[in-house]
Design a protein around this motif. Structure first.
Motif, short mmCIF file in Angstrom:
data_model
loop_
_atom_site.label_atom_id
_atom_site.label_comp_id
_atom_site.label_asym_id
_atom_site.label_seq_id
_atom_site.Cartn_x
_atom_site.Cartn_y
_atom_site.Cartn_z
N ASN A 360 0.86 -1.17 0.00
CA ASN A 360 0.00 0.00 0.00
C ASN A 360 0.90 1.23 0.00
O ASN A 360 1.60 1.51 0.96
CB ASN A 360 -0.90 -0.02 1.24
N LEU A 361 0.89 1.91 -1.11
CA LEU A 361 1.71 3.10 -1.26
C LEU A 361 0.82 4.29 -0.98
O LEU A 361 0.03 4.70 -1.83
CB LEU A 361 2.26 3.14 -2.68
N SER A 362 0.90 4.81 0.22
CA SER A 362 0.04 5.94 0.53
C SER A 362 0.83 7.24 0.35
O SER A 362 2.04 7.21 0.15
CB SER A 362 -0.50 5.83 1.96
N GLY A 363 0.12 8.34 0.44
CA GLY A 363 0.76 9.63 0.27
C GLY A 363 1.06 9.96 -1.18
O GLY A 363 1.94 10.75 -1.48
N CYS A 364 0.32 9.34 -2.08
CA CYS A 364 0.50 9.69 -3.48
C CYS A 364 0.01 11.11 -3.69
O CYS A 364 -1.10 11.45 -3.27
CB CYS A 364 -0.29 8.75 -4.38
N PRO A 365 0.82 11.94 -4.29
CA PRO A 365 0.42 13.34 -4.43
C PRO A 365 -0.91 13.46 -5.15
O PRO A 365 -1.07 12.99 -6.26
CB PRO A 365 1.56 13.96 -5.24
N ALA A 366 -1.86 14.03 -4.44
CA ALA A 366 -3.20 14.09 -4.99
C ALA A 366 -3.43 15.37 -5.77
O ALA A 366 -4.33 15.46 -6.60
CB ALA A 366 -4.23 13.98 -3.87
N THR A 367 -2.61 16.35 -5.46
CA THR A 367 -2.84 17.66 -6.09
C THR A 367 -2.68 17.56 -7.59
O THR A 367 -3.33 18.28 -8.34
CB THR A 367 -1.85 18.68 -5.53
N ALA A 368 -1.85 16.64 -8.00
CA ALA A 368 -1.61 16.54 -9.44
C ALA A 368 -2.73 15.78 -10.14
O ALA A 368 -2.62 15.45 -11.30
CB ALA A 368 -0.27 15.85 -9.68
N GLY A 369 -3.78 15.48 -9.41
CA GLY A 369 -4.87 14.75 -10.02
C GLY A 369 -4.48 13.31 -10.25
O GLY A 369 -3.57 12.80 -9.60
N PRO A 370 -5.17 12.65 -11.15
CA PRO A 370 -4.88 11.23 -11.37
C PRO A 370 -3.56 11.04 -12.10
O PRO A 370 -3.11 9.93 -12.28
CB PRO A 370 -6.06 10.76 -12.21
N ALA A 371 -2.98 12.15 -12.55
CA ALA A 371 -1.80 12.03 -13.42
C ALA A 371 -0.71 11.19 -12.78
O ALA A 371 -0.12 10.34 -13.43
CB ALA A 371 -1.27 13.41 -13.74
N TYR A 372 -0.46 11.42 -11.51
CA TYR A 372 0.67 10.74 -10.90
C TYR A 372 0.47 9.23 -10.84
O TYR A 372 1.29 8.46 -11.32
CB TYR A 372 0.94 11.29 -9.50
N THR A 373 -0.66 8.83 -10.26
CA THR A 373 -0.89 7.39 -10.13
C THR A 373 -0.99 6.73 -11.50
O THR A 373 -0.57 5.60 -11.68
CB THR A 373 -2.19 7.13 -9.35
N GLU A 374 -1.55 7.47 -12.43
CA GLU A 374 -1.70 6.90 -13.75
C GLU A 374 -0.35 6.67 -14.40
O GLU A 374 -0.08 5.62 -14.97
CB GLU A 374 -2.51 7.88 -14.61
N GLN A 375 0.50 7.67 -14.28
CA GLN A 375 1.80 7.54 -14.93
C GLN A 375 2.67 6.52 -14.21
O GLN A 375 3.47 5.84 -14.85
CB GLN A 375 2.48 8.89 -14.99
N LEU A 376 2.48 6.44 -12.93
CA LEU A 376 3.22 5.42 -12.20
C LEU A 376 2.82 4.03 -12.72
O LEU A 376 3.65 3.16 -12.92
CB LEU A 376 2.92 5.53 -10.70
N TYR A 377 1.52 3.91 -12.96
CA TYR A 377 1.05 2.62 -13.50
C TYR A 377 1.68 2.35 -14.86
O TYR A 377 2.13 1.23 -15.13
CB TYR A 377 -0.47 2.62 -13.62
N CYS A 378 1.70 3.36 -15.70
CA CYS A 378 2.28 3.17 -17.03
C CYS A 378 3.72 2.68 -16.91
O CYS A 378 4.16 1.79 -17.64
CB CYS A 378 2.26 4.47 -17.82
N ALA A 379 4.43 3.27 -15.98
CA ALA A 379 5.83 2.89 -15.80
C ALA A 379 5.93 1.43 -15.38
O ALA A 379 6.76 0.68 -15.88
CB ALA A 379 6.49 3.78 -14.77
N LEU A 506 7.65 13.02 -14.76
CA LEU A 506 7.52 11.56 -14.90
C LEU A 506 7.71 11.14 -16.34
O LEU A 506 8.32 10.12 -16.63
CB LEU A 506 6.15 11.10 -14.41
N GLY A 507 7.19 11.98 -17.25
CA GLY A 507 7.33 11.68 -18.67
C GLY A 507 8.78 11.55 -19.05
O GLY A 507 9.18 10.60 -19.75
N SER A 508 9.58 12.46 -18.55
CA SER A 508 10.99 12.41 -18.91
C SER A 508 11.66 11.20 -18.27
O SER A 508 12.54 10.58 -18.86
CB SER A 508 11.69 13.70 -18.49
N ALA A 509 11.22 10.88 -17.06
CA ALA A 509 11.79 9.70 -16.40
C ALA A 509 11.48 8.44 -17.19
O ALA A 509 12.30 7.54 -17.31
CB ALA A 509 11.25 9.57 -14.98
N LEU A 510 10.28 8.42 -17.73
CA LEU A 510 9.85 7.25 -18.48
C LEU A 510 10.64 7.11 -19.77
O LEU A 510 11.11 6.03 -20.11
CB LEU A 510 8.36 7.37 -18.83
N THR A 511 10.76 8.20 -20.47
CA THR A 511 11.38 8.12 -21.79
C THR A 511 12.88 7.98 -21.69
O THR A 511 13.53 7.56 -22.65
CB THR A 511 11.03 9.37 -22.64
#
Lengths: 612, 805
Positions: A360-379, A506-511
């Motif tokens: 359980n990864l809590s404290g995911c930054p919520a201010t950024a909207g779903p973007a963070y969790t979504e991109q983490l998933y993509c990674a 995150l995008g840059s980290a991914l690419t």
């Protein structure tokens, strides 16, 4: 390995159906497929669109057994009806007869076969398909030959194997063209009313397949993943036949005319163009689902992997750095994420699954909207063979069918999102949850998720009772606060960096990761997961002493459950380093990171009453 | 080709029907003899009365016990078994003759025979093509029923060309028109109309049954098979039932079987001298060049009965079973094993460890659950009140103790065990609900977990998380063993004879030892009293158990399969429990006396209040004691409850009730405690507790113990030094504070330490009676109920009965 067209040697079976030719056939194919690269010559239903594949040819299919139908009886051998050309024919590996059948013949043999409804492995990551595709020798451009040439091919084979009347060729020709007509590649489902192909995950594509098994079917279990090699059967006559019986069964006085209702028929005999039949010849169980590794059990190829093992420590460091970047500089969380990804239920003791490690990864930054969790998933999706992101919105919780349910009307198992293959990553995005009302279905869904996490099992709903099916799913919960679901391990994210633009960061980290680098990671994760592990006698003693000492100092500090999870962490830690036995170093390291982790979550406490 | 290798078919060139089946005819003759001659031991003709019943218009089926046929004529029984499908029409014919001989029966009436008590039973998974046509019994759960239809047995057709009637066209599974009009000048082969009034029908119903869970290999989808029911067998199975079906396998659509069936029907009609006609209506499938290669099996059942639970059926209890009948159902090896188990000296312990091989310690809980599985004897009093025999158990415990594991184990082990979580189930889910059926819009009762676990165990996790009103809803189920529904015009009382195994978390997450059980769990008193046993799981700390726990967990993690040790396999234990449950032990006079004695003891202890008991001992505990004693007796397969059985029951009950030892000390809540115990006279309260910060006024039992030992030690020492000298309370306080000097830094701390110490002292004096206060008013205080005086400075002495540990 040029002979990829399979022809049934029914001539050989003349007079004796038990001459053992079946065993020879399967053995032959097994041998040939064992040969180096041979399996890459066989076109795959997963990659090649159905209409490019030749009917009655050998194809393979990487799939999961979604449902098991009742056994089916068929004419294993039968005589043709025409007395002048009376020949004994073989019905094995076939769906339809091509000529009249002499039903009174004493030569008729009734045989049994079992049908499995198979779907592509749910949640296969896109990268995998690309790897498979690149590795396959048979791509549409080379395998698809104009139908005329194909015919001659077949004729050749028929000469020595089978003396089918010419009519058959015509029928097939018609079939081919018809298939091409009705299935313009775009609209597979356009023609008929949509048949629910029963994929466990919403939005899945790909062929579903009825796999007919001729031997040893009791060794197959539901949700097994495997690669099947068999003869593709798409005869349009099948659909035609079922249409006929549909119309004839409308007579009211004939309740037994057709034992199956229309609904069942639709499910059990779907149009072959949509759900092809595959007559199984050879199966390859998938110990893992990573195309980068040889599919067989790892012991076989130990030599080639020895070098990879040596690299594990360095790859681990690189992967850790990558995760740290993704997790905004939190090294501890990155380490736990790594451990989570190599976890695997390796044994069950009575009711307790061992080796699971729900994070359980809590404290995911919520201010950024779903973007963070979504991109983490993509990674993550880029790294694991199969994954699914379940957005835990209220609507989803209330409406999704997570638990498979038996539909007694159609007599099939309606799949649910939790009908997943072993080692699938299930990513639960709790940041999407909002306040509101859970209806009974929602409560059931939450309970089902909890069961998967705590017991690694799913209770399939059979209406009159539930039936427990073991699962082996890696569950990762991303949440803001501590999740409402239980977990084995809760890490509160402590970002070290706050990038102004999360998406770009995150995008840059991914690419930044090259594909060869990603492949290294993928290989590493699968390898680490499948390693053997043991605890020596001395270390056992040390661990026990340690536990008792800790209890002595402060009974509250460590409970039996803590020891349980500590051993779990230590195991994963060892595996992640490529070690196959617990060392005292690893034990102290495990204790260390657990202490660090717990010190984080303490201020939050377990206020919401969920057991840890 | 599948069916009739032995049939001596005299087939004409036209594919005709001149079949002479000598075997079947002989069978018919013998069967008729059997019906006419078979006598019960008392010399009555067994089937005569039944046959006379067949006069009634709604009756048409004669049920014959297969066992009787075996007794009468073994070869006949064998033939019927092996050639069932072939001889069936002839047997029906025999019934027809028999019925006609004994009553005035309309000529056109059809009769059927049904076989009951067929000895062997097949699993659905074992049904293979090889079994087609022979008599079988299969069992399964009915999952789907279709409406009852009339099936055409024999049709009368009107030729639309020449208007002539074609009679008695035999129908077998398929609507079959005459091949050709029988009028020689009419060549009509297609245009016929059925004359429903002149045709004969039989009730027909299709149901689907599914493999039971017990028979299912793990990881497979249950197989199902369609069952065709006819005549009086229709409507005898409801969806959800576990039933046995006796009949035979047929292949659908199997043209060859159909063809020969038609031939045979024809033969039978010919034999009875009916107006014969070439009813070769079965034209076969359309003469297609292409046909589906596959077909399916269906089961044609003539007899349906509720499943008699055998060991394959796994049902734990059944009313109409006796120990003898259970024994008879076992194989020799099974029985030997059970017998061996009854001789096991260490049975109690071995059963416990076999049930929970992976749970360490907690032996009392294991024993309790084991006794729950054996259960007590249900009784009905003379007034007609029924007393349940089921034992209910509640496990209260800290998180991460193995509560849920116990529940999971039981669900895994016990048949008809249901697992549900209080958090996830509302009362409706647990008991029963009235719901409107989506298709028919009728109200139906949907079984809840308790009903589903009828005759089993209902495991409820997180019992405390359940709504109070839901707890009330199951109250009835726990005591009356029924569930009543009055909703939407439906009023029903349903059986819920189930044991309840509940697990609950303490209110504060951890069990607070300073509070009573009642304060620790969120449960109403009536519900609490319905549990026979309460177990409290606390995270205890002790080196020996710690080592054992560590060893067990590490073992679990190594790939060390031997760590799961079982003396008996789960199957063996199950079989044993089923057998033992058939005993209905009675209480011997000696045991009765012993029970009374023990009960008195419990009551006395309860009223003296020197022990902290979880609740008041009432007659409910007496009932529990009896139940547990009976369960204990059953475990030893004995018919008489002996004092030794009661002893163990008493011990367990005692453990369960008075398990709240060494509680944490919480000085704020002592007032509440008084209410619970009720036995203590009002004890003074000096009011400091409420004003002081709460956190300070708690201390662990260990700490309390430490201080008390310190005091006692000090007092002993003082007494040794000066025998005459008396220690005043104030002196003691000062001494203590001096001892603690190093830990005290501020004045506040000093005050709080002092307060705390005074509280400890107060408790030692008034509650634990370790220290005796010598005051003048000491004797009066209990009389007027006033608070003892604390402003005075009493002399303190150590209770002479107190020994230092």
């Amino acid at each position: 390995m040029r002979c990829i067209v399979f022809c049934i040697p029914s001539g050989a079976s003349q007079n004796s159906s038990d001459s053992g030719w079946e065993a020879k056939v399967t053995e032959f194919f097994r041998q040939r497929l064992m040969e180096k690269d041979a399996h890459t010559w066989v076109p795959s239903l997963n990659d090649v669109p159905l209409h490019y594949l030749k009917p009655n040819s050998l194809v393979k299919f990487r799939c999961l057994i979604q449902d098991m139908f009742d056994p089916e009886f068929y004419m294993g051998a039968y005589d043709t009806v025409d007395p002048s050309t009376k020949v004994l024919r073989c019905g094995k590996y076939k769906d339809v007869t091509e000529c009249g059948v002499d039903l009174d013949s004493a030569n008729m043999v009734t045989s049994e076969r079992q049908t499995f409804y198979c779907v592509p492995i749910p949640g296969e990551s896109p990268w995998k398909c690309m790897v498979f595709y690149a590795g396959a020798r048979v791509v549409p451009s080379t395998s698809y030959v104009p139908s005329r040439q194909k015919r001659s091919y077949e004729d050749d084979d028929e000469d020595d194997m089978d003396t089918q009347p010419q009519a058959q060729g015509h029928a097939q020709g018609n079939g081919d063209s018809k298939r091409q007509e009705t299935e313009a590649p775009s609209g597979q489902k356009a023609s008929s009313p949509p048949l629910d192909l029963n994929f466990p995950l919403p939005g899945e594509k790909g062929p579903a397949c009825l796999v007919k098994v001729y031997a040893d079917w009791d060794s197959f279990k539901l949700n097994d993943t495997m690669e099947v090699y068999g003869i593709l059967s798409v005869s349009p006559a099948l659909s035609a036949l079922s249409d006929q019986s549909d119309t004839s069964s409308s007579l009211i006085l004939d309740p037994a005319e057709c034992m199956e209702t229309a609904e069942e028929l639709r499910v059990h005999s779907p149009p072959a163009s949509l759900v092809p039949r595959l007559h199984l010849i050879h199966t390859q169980r998938l110990a893992h689902n990573n195309p980068l590794l040889p599919p067989a059990a790892l012991e076989d190829s130990a030599a080639s992997l020895a070098s990879t093992l040596g690299e594990m420590v360095s790859v681990r460091a690189e992967l850790l750095a990558y995760f740290t970047q993704l997790l905004l500089g939190d090294v501890l969380a990155a380490e736990y994420l790594l451990l989570h990804l190599i976890s695997n239920v390796y044994a069950r003791r009575d009711v307790i699954p061992l080796g699971k490690f729900t994070l359980n990864l809590s404290g995911c930054p919520a201010t950024a909207g779903p973007a963070y969790t979504e991109q983490l998933y993509c990674a993550l999706q880029q790294l694991v063979p199969s994954a699914y992101r379940l957005s835990m919105t209220l609507q989803n919780m209330n409406q999704l069918r997570l638990v498979p349910r038996k539909d007694y009307v159609a007599n099939r198992l309606l799949s649910g999102a939790l009908q997943l293959a072993a080692n699938t990553s299930l990513y639960l995005d709790e940041t999407q949850l909002e306040q509101g009302q859970l209806d009974p279905a929602g409560v059931r869904n939450i309970t089902a998720l909890g069961n998967v996490i705590s017991w690694q099992k799913v209770d399939y709903d059979f209406n009159y009772h539930q039936m427990e099916f073991p699962s082996n799913i890696n569950v990762l919960i991303a949440s803001e606060g501590r999740s409402l679901l239980p977990s084995d391990c809760h890490v509160h994210l402590q970002p070290q960096v706050t990038p102004p633009n999360m998406e770009a960061y995150l995008g840059s980290a991914l690419t930044a990761q090259s594909s060869s680098q990603l492949n290294k990671f993928r290989l590493y994760l699968t390898m680490a997961r499948t390693l053997d592990y043991s605890i020596s006698e001395e270390v056992t003693k040390a661990v026990e002493d340690d536990f008792v000492d800790m209890r002595k100092d402060d009974p509250q500090s460590i409970s039996a459950d803590d020891l349980h999870s500590l051993l779990g962490v230590a195991r994963l830690l060892c595996l992640s380093l490529g070690q196959s036995a617990l060392s005292t170093d690893a034990w102290s390291r495990a204790k260390h990171i657990e202490t660090l982790r717990k010190s984080r979550s303490e201020p939050q406490g377990c206020l919401n009453g969920n057991e840890p | 080709a599948v069916m009739d290798p032995a049939l001596s078919t005299d087939t004409g060139p036209d594919g005709g029907v001149h079949v002479k089946d000598a075997l079947s005819e002989k069978c018919q003759k013998l069967f008729l003899e059997f019906l006419e001659e078979f006598q019960s031991p008392t010399g009555e003709l067994v089937y005569l009365a039944d046959a006379e019943e067949l006069i009634r218009p709604e009756r048409n089926t004669l049920t014959v016990s297969f066992v009787n046929i075996e007794q009468y004529n073994q070869p006949l029984a064998t033939t019927i078994q092996e050639e069932y499908y072939r001889v069936y029409p002839f047997l029906c014919q025999a019934v027809r003759h028999f019925a006609r001989d004994h009553g005035n029966i309309p000529a056109s009436k059809e009769f059927y025979v049904a076989f009951s008590e067929f000895p062997t039973r097949q699993k659905i998974r074992e049904l293979t093509a090889a079994r087609i046509g022979s008599l079988l019994r299969i069992s399964g759960q009915v999952v789907r029923t279709h409406p009852v239809h009339p099936e055409l047995v024999s049709g009368t057709f009107l030729c639309l060309d020449c208007q002539s009637l074609v009679k008695d066209v035999e129908q077998q599974f398929r609507y079959t028109q005459p091949n050709i009009c029988k009028n020689p000048v009419c060549a009509n082969r297609k245009r016929f109309m059925l004359d429903a009034n002149k045709s004969r029908f039989v009730d027909f119903q299709k149901v689907r049954i599914q493999e039971t869970q017990a028979e299912l290999p793990r990881g497979s989808i249950p197989r199902s098979v369609e069952v065709v029911l006819r005549a009086e067998a229709v409507e005898t199975a409801q969806a959800g039932d576990h039933s046995d079906f006796t009949g035979t396998l047929i292949v659908v659509p199997d043209v060859s079987a159909l063809a020969s069936a038609a031939v045979r029907s024809e033969t039978s009609s010919r034999l009875t001298g009916r107006e014969g006609f070439d009813a070769d209506g079965v034209a076969g499938l359309k003469a297609l060049g292409v046909r589906d290669l596959s077909y399916r099996l269906a089961f044609l059942a003539s007899h349906v009965a509720p499943t008699n639970p055998r060991f394959g059926g796994k049902a734990l209890r059944q009313e109409d079973q006796t120990a003898e009948s259970v024994k008879n159902q076992m194989t020799v090896e099974e029985w030997e094993k059970v017998f061996e188990m009854t001789q096991d000296k260490n049975l109690y312990h071995n059963l416990c460890t076999s049930l929970f091989p992976t749970i360490h310690g907690n032996d009392e809980i294991k024993r309790g659950i084991l006794l729950m599985l054996f259960g007590g004897v249900a009784k009905t009093t003379m007034e007609g009140t029924s007393l349940r025999g089921d034992v209910n158990i509640c496990i209260v415990g800290d998180p991460s103790t193995s509560k849920s594991q116990f529940l999971k184990h039981v669900v895994d082990f016990a048949p008809r065990a249901i697992y549900t979580s209080g958090k996830a189930s509302s009362a409706a889910g647990l008991t029963a609900a009235v719901v409107r059926d989506e298709e028919s819009h009728e109200f139906v009762i949907e079984a809840g977990a308790l009903m589903l676990a009828d005759n089993g165990v209902c495991c409820i996790d997180e019992f405390d998380k359940m709504d109070l009103k839901d707890q009330v809803a199951i109250h009835e189920a726990m005591e009356q063993q029924t569930i009543s529904i009055t909703k939407a015009g439906i009023k029903a009382t349903l059986n819920a004879r189930t044991s309840i195994l509940a697990a609950a978390n303490p209110i504060d997450g951890h069990y607070n030892r300073s509070k009573s059980l009642k304060q620790n769990i969120n449960m109403s008193a009536p519900i609490m009293s319905r549990f026979d046993l309460f177990f409290i799981l606390v995270d205890e700390c002790n080196e020996v158990t710690d080592y054992a726990i560590a060893r067990r967990i590490v073992d679990l993690h190594c790939r060390n399969m031997e760590s799961v040790q079982r003396v008996y396999s789960p199957d063996e234990v199950q079989r044993y429990i089923l057998f033992a449950r058939q005993f209905q032990p009675m209480i011997t006079p000696a045991a009765r006396e012993f029970v009374v004695e023990q009960y008195k003891l419990l009551r006395q202890r309860d009223s003296t209040g020197s022990m902290k008991s979880a609740w008041r001992i009432t007659v409910r505990q007496l009932e529990s004691m009896l139940r547990l004693s009976e369960a204990m007796t059953r475990m030893y397969c004995s018919d008489e409850v002996q004092p030794k059985h009661v002893k163990e029951a008493f011990r367990l009950l005692n453990k369960s009730i008075i398990r709240v030892d060494s509680p944490d000390i919480n000085f704020d809540n002592e007032e509440d405690e008084q209410e619970i115990h009720g036995t203590r006279g009002s004890v003074g309260r000096n009011g400091i507790g409420t004003s002081a910060p709460k956190a300070v006024l708690k201390m662990s039992f260990a700490e309390y113990r430490k201080i008390s030992n310190l005091i006692v030690l000090h007092m002993h020492r003082m007494e040794e030094v000066d025998e005459e000298g008396s220690l005043k309370k104030s002196e003691l306080v000062n001494w203590y504070l001096k001892e603690m000097e190093s830990e005290i830094e501020t004045e506040e701390e000093l005050i709080s330490k002092k307060t705390l110490f005074e509280k400890v002292l107060h408790r030692l004096i008034n509650y634990d009676h370790v220290i005796i206060e010598l005051t003048q008013t000491g004797l009066k205080q209990s009389k007027n109920g006033e608070a003892p005086t604390t402003e005075e400075d009493p002399v303190l002495v150590v209770n002479p009965n107190y020994t230092l540990e």
